[in-house]
Design an enzyme around this catalytic site. Structure first.
Site, short mmCIF file in Angstrom:
data_model
loop_
_atom_site.label_atom_id
_atom_site.label_comp_id
_atom_site.label_asym_id
_atom_site.label_seq_id
_atom_site.Cartn_x
_atom_site.Cartn_y
_atom_site.Cartn_z
N TYR A 1 -1.80 -21.73 7.84
CA TYR A 1 -0.70 -20.92 8.35
C TYR A 1 0.47 -21.78 8.82
CZ TYR A 1 1.89 -17.42 10.96
OH TYR A 1 2.89 -16.59 11.42
N ASN B 1 9.45 -10.82 5.29
CA ASN B 1 8.58 -10.69 6.45
C ASN B 1 7.10 -10.75 6.10
OD1 ASN B 1 7.89 -9.71 9.31
ND2 ASN B 1 7.04 -8.07 8.05
N THR C 1 0.25 -8.43 17.89
CA THR C 1 0.05 -7.80 16.58
C THR C 1 -1.39 -8.03 16.14
OG1 THR C 1 0.61 -9.78 15.29
CG2 THR C 1 2.45 -8.36 15.96
N ASP D 1 0.86 -1.18 0.00
CA ASP D 1 0.00 0.00 0.00
C ASP D 1 0.89 1.24 0.00
OD1 ASP D 1 -1.47 2.31 1.05
OD2 ASP D 1 -3.09 0.88 1.47
#
Length: 239
Positions: free
Chosen positions: A162, A86, A197, A35
């Protein structure tokens, strides 16, 4: 020695804190984000702290944007010392029997194929450096040793997409480390730990400031540092 660093997914959380800590050490950081508005704002925030940080437009699932990003770093710096993969997504939190192929495919496209896509694009720049380093951000949830141990805190966290995608990232780490060893490029996986997070609903044992430490440590290893390893702040982890 000042190093040139690229970090994907770095406009917030662990990626942003990694950018901050590496720039505080005097390194030039390319802060990667998909973004532009958020990425440039994050880079500007670190520049206002006095650091050498540039926004790098990159979306790890987009071949063209990855290629253009690598071309820009090559044009402006001529090499890359450190690549930190990352960027990642958690996927759904449905149980393994309900997650579905489409959801798992989406997680893999970012976490696994995105990591590989970016690595392929930047390997020529890493070869041009005196000693290149790749750090793949993984998780303790990728450790089969922990996931299969009923005494481990990770045993009950059964996220099919995941967990298995990050285990695949660890597989990329091993394979790339072997292939890149002749070029003096070291490749390791980092487990930032259970961090507060968006991924975790801001639950966890520590914040991004602590989570970034193992990534920074692996990013700044010298020629005698490890390769083909999986580490957290306490040391080596079981694959």
């Amino acid at each position: 020695m000042t190093k040139t660093v690229v970090i994907t997914g770095a406009n917030k959380s662990i990626g942003f804190e990694t950018a901050r800590q590496l720039s505080q050490l005097g390194h030039r950081v390319w802060l990667g984000a998909r973004d532009p508005k958020r990425g440039e704002a994050a880079a500007q925030a670190l520049r206002e702290e006095g650091h050498d940080v540039r926004y790098l437009d990159i979306d790890v699932v987009d071949d063209d944007r990855v290629r253009v990003a690598a071309e820009r770093v090559m044009a402006e710096d001529g090499k890359l010392d450190v690549l930190i993969n990352n960027a990642g997504i958690p996927g759904t939190y449905d149980g393994p029997l309900d997650e579905g192929v489409d959801n798992v495919r989406k997680v893999y496209d970012t976490n696994v194929f995105g990591t590989l896509r970016v690595s392929y694009a930047f390997i020529p720049l890493l070869k041009a450096a005196e000693q290149g380093v790749i750090v793949n951000v993984s998780t303790g949830l990728a450790s089969f040793g922990w996931l299969t141990d009923p005494e481990s805190r990770y045993f009950g966290t059964n996220l099919l997409g995941y967990n298995s995608s990050k285990a695949a990232v660890n597989g990329l780490t091993v394979s790339l480390a072997k292939a890149l060893e002749p070029y003096g490029i070291k490749v390791n996986s980092a487990d930032p730990g259970w961090t507060k997070t968006d991924f975790t609903g801001h639950t966890g044992n520590h914040g991004p400031e602590d989570a970034a430490k193992i990534i920074v440590r692996l990013a700044t290893i010298d020629k005698d540092g490890p390769t083909m390893g999986f580490f957290n702040e306490a040391g080596s982890l079981p694959w």
